[in-house]
Write an enzyme that holds these catalytic residues in place. Structure first.
Site, short mmCIF file in Angstrom:
data_model
loop_
_atom_site.label_atom_id
_atom_site.label_comp_id
_atom_site.label_asym_id
_atom_site.label_seq_id
_atom_site.Cartn_x
_atom_site.Cartn_y
_atom_site.Cartn_z
N SER A 1 -11.84 56.80 -56.50
CA SER A 1 -11.37 56.69 -55.14
C SER A 1 -9.86 56.42 -55.09
CB SER A 1 -12.16 55.59 -54.42
OG SER A 1 -11.92 55.59 -53.04
N HIS A 2 -9.44 55.27 -54.55
CA HIS A 2 -8.02 54.94 -54.49
C HIS A 2 -7.45 54.66 -55.89
CE1 HIS A 2 -4.75 52.74 -51.93
NE2 HIS A 2 -4.61 54.05 -51.87
N ASP B 1 -31.22 52.08 -51.25
CA ASP B 1 -29.82 51.67 -51.28
C ASP B 1 -29.33 51.40 -49.86
OD1 ASP B 1 -27.09 51.36 -51.61
OD2 ASP B 1 -26.89 53.01 -53.04
N ASP C 1 -18.76 63.11 -49.92
CA ASP C 1 -19.64 62.08 -50.49
C ASP C 1 -19.79 60.87 -49.56
OD1 ASP C 1 -17.23 60.73 -50.68
OD2 ASP C 1 -17.26 60.53 -52.87
N HIS D 1 -20.28 58.17 -52.45
CA HIS D 1 -19.05 57.57 -52.98
C HIS D 1 -19.31 56.38 -53.88
CE1 HIS D 1 -14.70 57.58 -52.87
NE2 HIS D 1 -14.68 56.27 -52.68
N ASP E 1 -22.40 55.90 -55.52
CA ASP E 1 -23.20 56.37 -56.65
C ASP E 1 -22.32 56.78 -57.83
OD1 ASP E 1 -25.53 56.10 -55.14
OD2 ASP E 1 -25.55 58.21 -54.52
#
Length: 315
Positions: free
Chosen positions: A113-114, A240, A259, A281, A283
């Site tokens: 991600s970031h 989840d 995602d 995102h 997972d």
């Protein structure tokens, strides 16, 4: 020996440390060398990320899975909300410490991600220290989630203040529980993932960025290899609790493959390994606590395969 950078552990019974270096038992000796890369692997967390909170790792069971077959793995802790340049300077300092400890010349950075632009920043300013950068659903070309949140915050002062306070509280809680003790800036972090901000960042740090909207970037730039992969299935496991949030956020993409937080095309960096795993995102880093789709390759196996890919490239 296993070497994992750890932030301060929670509770009075534990001691705050930067590096934790437990001795590998004889039974843990690598058997195959399948993941034994030439250079250490460094895992870099994303927005609101951490190394470990309440015993749950951000990259859940990824480090130990890679270590089982020979990889030398470090998990770093940088500010969970801030500019990628700020986080990148923090990461660079830790990379230098890792190299000093291991005697290695370079590292393989894997950013989720970031963590992808954070890793790309280090590769851009110190390419001599980086063998490869891999983005795992990296926010390389913005996310409409950030565009929408910043637009609402700028046009509606009440929403902006409430959003900053709510996410700021969460950011501070994650920082405290992980023992990271970092400088936090929610709006700077979200703002850095908007279209305008990522375009400016990519102009300064272009390594691996595709020239087209959904293509591949340079496989190698300034001596650094670039890779990426991502998921494209917001809803993957009924057990989840995070899936509902991923599904709602996915609506912002108006049908574009994503995602839940990052579109498949935005995640592209260098050699695109795959952009349509049945993963959302969270997972992609084996969260929450391994509750991922039973119909897809386990995320830890994807990390193993990539470590072997890096090994075979001499990285």
């Amino acid at each position: 020996m296993k070497k994992i950078i750890a932030a301060a552990a929670l509770g009075a019974a534990l001691t705050t440390t930067l590096f934790s270096v437990p001795v590998m038992a004889m039974s843990e000796t690598p058997q195959t060398g399948y993941t034994e890369t030439r250079y250490p692997i460094v895992l870099v967390h994303g927005f609101l990320g951490f190394d470990s909170v309440l015993g749950i790792e951000y990259f859940y069971k990824v480090a130990e899975t890679l270590q089982e077959d020979g990889a030398d793995v470090f998990t770093v802790a940088v500010s969970n909300t801030n500019f990628p340049e700020y986080r990148g300077e923090q990461l660079l300092q830790q990379v230098e410490e890792i190299l000093a400890i291991t005697g290695a010349e370079k590292v393989n950075l894997i950013g989720h991600s970031h963590g992808s632009p954070t890793s790309r920043y280090v590769a851009s300013v110190r390419p001599d220290l980086v063998a490869s950068v891999t983005g795992v659903s990296g926010v390389n070309k913005a996310t409409p989630v950030a565009d929408t949140l910043m637009e609402w915050s700028e046009n509606q002062a009440v929403f902006g203040a409430a959003f900053d306070a709510a996410i700021g509280t969460l950011s501070a809680a994650v920082d405290f529980l992980s023992g990271a003790n970092q400088e936090l800036d929610v709006m700077a972090s979200v703002g850095s993932m908007t279209t305008a901000a990522t375009e400016a960042f990519n102009a300064q740090h272009p390594g691996g960025i595709p020239a087209t909207d959904c293509g591949e970037g340079d496989y190698e730039y300034n001596g650094v290899r670039y890779y990426s992969w991502s998921g494209a299935k917001p809803l993957t496991n009924v057990l989840d609790i995070s899936d509902a949030g991923m599904g709602l956020l996915a609506l912002l993409y108006l049908g574009e493959k994503n995602d839940g937080l990052v579109s498949s095309c935005s995640s592209h960096l260098g050699l695109v390994i795959r952009d349509d795993y049945r993963m959302n995102h969270l997972d992609e880093v084996n969260q929450i606590a391994g509750l991922v789709s039973p119909l897809e390759t386990n995320p830890t196996a994807v990390f193993r395969q990539h470590a072997n890919r890096l090994k075979n490239r001499g990285l």
